[in-house]
Scaffold this active site. Structure first.
Site, PDB file in Angstrom:
ATOM      1  N   ALA A  86       2.703   8.556  -1.740  1.00  8.83           N
ATOM      2  CA  ALA A  86       2.138   9.562  -2.484  1.00  8.83           C
ATOM      3  C   ALA A  86       2.999  10.315  -3.159  1.00  8.83           C
ATOM      4  O   ALA A  86       3.919  10.846  -2.277  1.00  8.83           O
ATOM      5  CB  ALA A  86       1.133  10.358  -1.513  1.00  8.83           C
TER       6      ALA A  86
ATOM      7  N   SER B 190       1.007  -1.235   0.087  1.00  3.92           N
ATOM      8  CA  SER B 190      -0.094  -0.032  -0.126  1.00  3.92           C
ATOM      9  C   SER B 190       0.842   1.336   0.197  1.00  3.92           C
ATOM     10  O   SER B 190       1.858   1.386   0.564  1.00  3.92           O
ATOM     11  CB  SER B 190      -0.753   0.012   1.354  1.00  3.92           C
ATOM     12  OG  SER B 190      -1.966   0.753   1.132  1.00  3.92           O
TER      13      SER B 190
ATOM     14  N   ARG C 162      -7.656   5.427  -5.727  1.00  3.36           N
ATOM     15  CA  ARG C 162      -7.934   5.285  -4.408  1.00  3.36           C
ATOM     16  C   ARG C 162      -8.843   6.105  -3.913  1.00  3.36           C
ATOM     17  O   ARG C 162      -8.883   7.404  -3.901  1.00  3.36           O
ATOM     18  CB  ARG C 162      -6.586   5.318  -3.637  1.00  3.36           C
ATOM     19  CG  ARG C 162      -7.066   5.088  -2.055  1.00  3.36           C
ATOM     20  CD  ARG C 162      -5.561   4.810  -1.081  1.00  3.36           C
ATOM     21  NE  ARG C 162      -5.267   3.594  -0.981  1.00  3.36           N
ATOM     22  CZ  ARG C 162      -4.553   2.907  -0.060  1.00  3.36           C
ATOM     23  NH1 ARG C 162      -3.987   3.791   0.790  1.00  3.36           N
ATOM     24  NH2 ARG C 162      -4.402   1.751  -0.038  1.00  3.36           N
TER      25      ARG C 162
ATOM     26  N   GLY D 108      -0.198  -2.405   4.559  1.00  6.27           N
ATOM     27  CA  GLY D 108       0.601  -1.056   4.796  1.00  6.27           C
ATOM     28  C   GLY D 108       1.280  -1.567   5.960  1.00  6.27           C
ATOM     29  O   GLY D 108       2.490  -2.108   5.700  1.00  6.27           O
TER      30      GLY D 108
ATOM     31  N   TYR E 190      -7.352  14.325   1.416  1.00  4.99           N
ATOM     32  CA  TYR E 190      -6.580  15.192   0.605  1.00  4.99           C
ATOM     33  C   TYR E 190      -7.447  15.892  -0.592  1.00  4.99           C
ATOM     34  O   TYR E 190      -8.587  15.755  -0.806  1.00  4.99           O
ATOM     35  CB  TYR E 190      -5.381  14.387  -0.121  1.00  4.99           C
ATOM     36  CG  TYR E 190      -4.511  13.777   1.112  1.00  4.99           C
ATOM     37  CD1 TYR E 190      -3.839  14.738   2.054  1.00  4.99           C
ATOM     38  CD2 TYR E 190      -4.491  12.317   1.379  1.00  4.99           C
ATOM     39  CE1 TYR E 190      -3.156  14.429   3.132  1.00  4.99           C
ATOM     40  CE2 TYR E 190      -3.566  11.897   2.544  1.00  4.99           C
ATOM     41  CZ  TYR E 190      -2.943  13.140   3.215  1.00  4.99           C
ATOM     42  OH  TYR E 190      -2.413  12.564   4.335  1.00  4.99           O
TER      43      TYR E 190
HETATM   44  C1  FNR Z   1      -0.070   5.416   4.756  1.00  4.14           C
HETATM   45  N1  FNR Z   1      -1.203   5.425   4.148  1.00  4.14           N
HETATM   46  C2  FNR Z   1      -1.073   6.096   3.110  1.00  4.14           C
HETATM   47  N2  FNR Z   1      -2.198   6.122   2.049  1.00  4.14           N
HETATM   48  C3  FNR Z   1      -2.163   6.512   0.925  1.00  4.14           C
HETATM   49  O1  FNR Z   1      -3.084   6.506   0.190  1.00  4.14           O
HETATM   50  N3  FNR Z   1      -1.091   7.317   0.356  1.00  4.14           N
HETATM   51  C4  FNR Z   1       0.126   7.325   1.346  1.00  4.14           C
HETATM   52  O2  FNR Z   1       1.128   7.913   0.918  1.00  4.14           O
HETATM   53  C5  FNR Z   1      -0.036   6.971   2.607  1.00  4.14           C
HETATM   54  N4  FNR Z   1       0.903   7.137   3.606  1.00  4.14           N
HETATM   55  C6  FNR Z   1       1.104   6.153   4.670  1.00  4.14           C
HETATM   56  C7  FNR Z   1       2.300   6.268   5.651  1.00  4.14           C
HETATM   57  C8  FNR Z   1       2.189   5.239   6.495  1.00  4.14           C
HETATM   58  C9  FNR Z   1       3.550   5.312   7.609  1.00  4.14           C
HETATM   59  C10 FNR Z   1       1.204   4.488   6.925  1.00  4.14           C
HETATM   60  C11 FNR Z   1       1.271   3.544   8.093  1.00  4.14           C
HETATM   61  C12 FNR Z   1       0.109   4.580   6.104  1.00  4.14           C
HETATM   62  C13 FNR Z   1      -2.210   4.606   4.312  1.00  4.14           C
HETATM   63  C14 FNR Z   1      -1.796   2.998   4.082  1.00  4.14           C
HETATM   64  O3  FNR Z   1      -1.573   3.025   2.451  1.00  4.14           O
HETATM   65  C15 FNR Z   1      -2.810   2.159   4.329  1.00  4.14           C
HETATM   66  O4  FNR Z   1      -4.117   2.465   3.656  1.00  4.14           O
HETATM   67  C16 FNR Z   1      -3.328   2.042   5.753  1.00  4.14           C
HETATM   68  O5  FNR Z   1      -1.977   1.793   6.531  1.00  4.14           O
HETATM   69  C17 FNR Z   1      -4.150   0.767   6.345  1.00  4.14           C
HETATM   70  O6  FNR Z   1      -3.580  -0.469   5.814  1.00  4.14           O
HETATM   71  P1  FNR Z   1      -2.833  -1.177   7.113  1.00  4.14           P
HETATM   72  O7  FNR Z   1      -1.457  -0.469   7.521  1.00  4.14           O
HETATM   73  O8  FNR Z   1      -3.554  -1.613   7.954  1.00  4.14           O
HETATM   74  O9  FNR Z   1      -2.383  -2.521   6.438  1.00  4.14           O
END
Ligand code: FNR
Length: 356
Positions: A58, A22, A231, A324, A183
């Site tokens: 992102a 992710s 997304r 993630g 966003y």
């Molecule tokens: C994120 N998430 C996130 N989502 C996204 O669409 N773009 C991004 O750049 C980020 N950045 C980000 C940084 C960090 C450190 C975390 C932990 C999370 C959200 C991520 O992609 C995901 O949707 C969530 O963390 C939920 O999934 P997990 O962690 O429960 O597997």
């Protein structure tokens, strides 16, 4: 019946399994948005780790659309070279390289989480103005954003389109447009942030106009043979906000515009919302959109066990799972999952002994 380790072909791109990294901000660029050794090692490790698709964090389509000064960027041709190196490595380890294109809107110009995450002004490496659909601040500490003018909206559309062209030059095979988590594009979708009275606010058709215009323009420059993902936050988790019904309608329209996968996340538009977080808490949205729209979906959110991930694919809840934090904790999760699920090993021969 598909399972977690069955390959998936979308357009002309084949993913070796249904596991995606992710997008996750690393807040590790210098103040000019360049990818560096951290991004290279971090993303390539997850390709070695066995994921089928590795998304970058992102990547900001313009400097004012960064969340923090340390965000990755793709607003200039000079960003291409360091991204291309990462793409080459990810591919050489068998994964598909994807990039998420983003604009933070009113959530821009904050400190990175390890520095407290608070709004930064110009004296602290931050910038003004920040932009949104309407002049409504995210929270009491955030700056009041400047509503985008028509010209400003055109600039944002152009910025996403040019970022997609640069993504292609860098060699990415998947582009994901970030329209979730409060966003900029979500700030147009949700009536909680969008109170415009022009063609870009008010009705559902108007609130979704900007995202659809961006998708149209991006699809026109993104090759037919490559998948386009979006997304979304499928719900704002609060009355009078964006909801799953609108997400279903939007997904139908995005499908007609050439979007291949709806990556189903949720929340983020306003602070303080009570989200019923538990394993797989957002998968219901992937399931409903997949069923009602007949489009491929990605499930994300607290998916950590191999059995759970496999069940999501086998039962047709989603076509891909995105992990993630679990993949931050363990880049080799796909290998561990393969072993647990009785699949053939998926990691490189160099690590064979770890399999024993
Ligand atoms: C994120 N998430 C996130 N989502 C996204 O669409 N773009 C991004 O750049 C980020 N950045 C980000 C940084 C960090 C450190 C975390 C932990 C999370 C959200 C991520 O992609 C995901 O949707 C969530 O963390 C939920 O999934 P997990 O962690 O429960 O597997």
């Amino acid at each position: 019946m598909a399972h977690l380790f069955e390959a998936l072909k979308i357009r002309e791109v084949t993913f070796r399994n249904r596991i995606a990294v992710s997008p996750m901000c690393q807040y590790s660029s210098n103040s000019e948005g360049y990818a560096n050794d951290w991004h290279l090692v971090h993303l390539a490790s997850r390709a070695v780790g066995g994921a089928g698709l590795v998304f970058t964090e992102a990547a900001a389509v313009e400097p004012r659309g960064r969340i923090t000064p340390q965000d990755l960027g793709i607003w200039s041709d000079t960003h291409i070279e360091s991204l291309a190196k990462i793409v080459t490595l990810i591919q050489s380890f068998g994964a598909v390289p994807g990039i998420q294109l983003a604009h933070a809107g009113r959530k821009a110009s904050v400190a990175k989480p390890s520095k407290g995450g608070k709004a930064l002004d110009e004296s602290q490496e931050g910038w003004r103005p920040v932009f949104s659909s309407s002049a409504i601040a995210f929270n009491k500490d955030s700056p009041v954003p400047t509503p985008l003018t028509r010209e400003g909206i055109q600039e944002v559309i152009n910025a996403f389109t040019q970022a997609a062209q640069r993504s292609l030059q860098a060699g990415f095979k998947v582009v994901e447009i970030h329209a979730a988590h409060g966003y900029l594009l979500h700030q147009f979708l949700s009536p909680l942030a969008n109170q415009r009275q022009d063609d870009y606010g008010g009705s559902y058709a108007n609130r979704t106009r900007l995202l659809k215009e961006i998708v149209e323009k991006v699809r026109a420059v993104w090759p037919e043979k490559y998948p386009l993902w979006v997304r979304i936050s499928a719900t704002d988790w609060i009355d009078k906000g964006w909801d799953i019904e609108q997400s279903v309608t939007l997904s139908k329209e995005l499908k007609a515009l050439g979007v291949d996968v709806i990556d189903c996340s949720s929340g983020g538009i306003i602070p303080g919302i009570n989200v019923p977080v538990k394993p797989g808490y957002q998968s219901q949205f992937a399931e409903r959109i997949r069923r009602e729209v007949d489009i491929l979906t990605g499930a994300v959110g607290l998916i950590t066990s191999p059995e759970h991930a496999d069940q999501i694919i086998r039962s047709g809840v989603a076509d891909i799972v995105l992990l993630g934090r679990e993949l931050l904790r363990n880049p080799y999760w796909p290998h561990v999952a393969a072993k647990k699920l009785g699949q053939e090993k998926v990691w490189p021969v160099q690590y064979d002994r770890a399999w024993l």
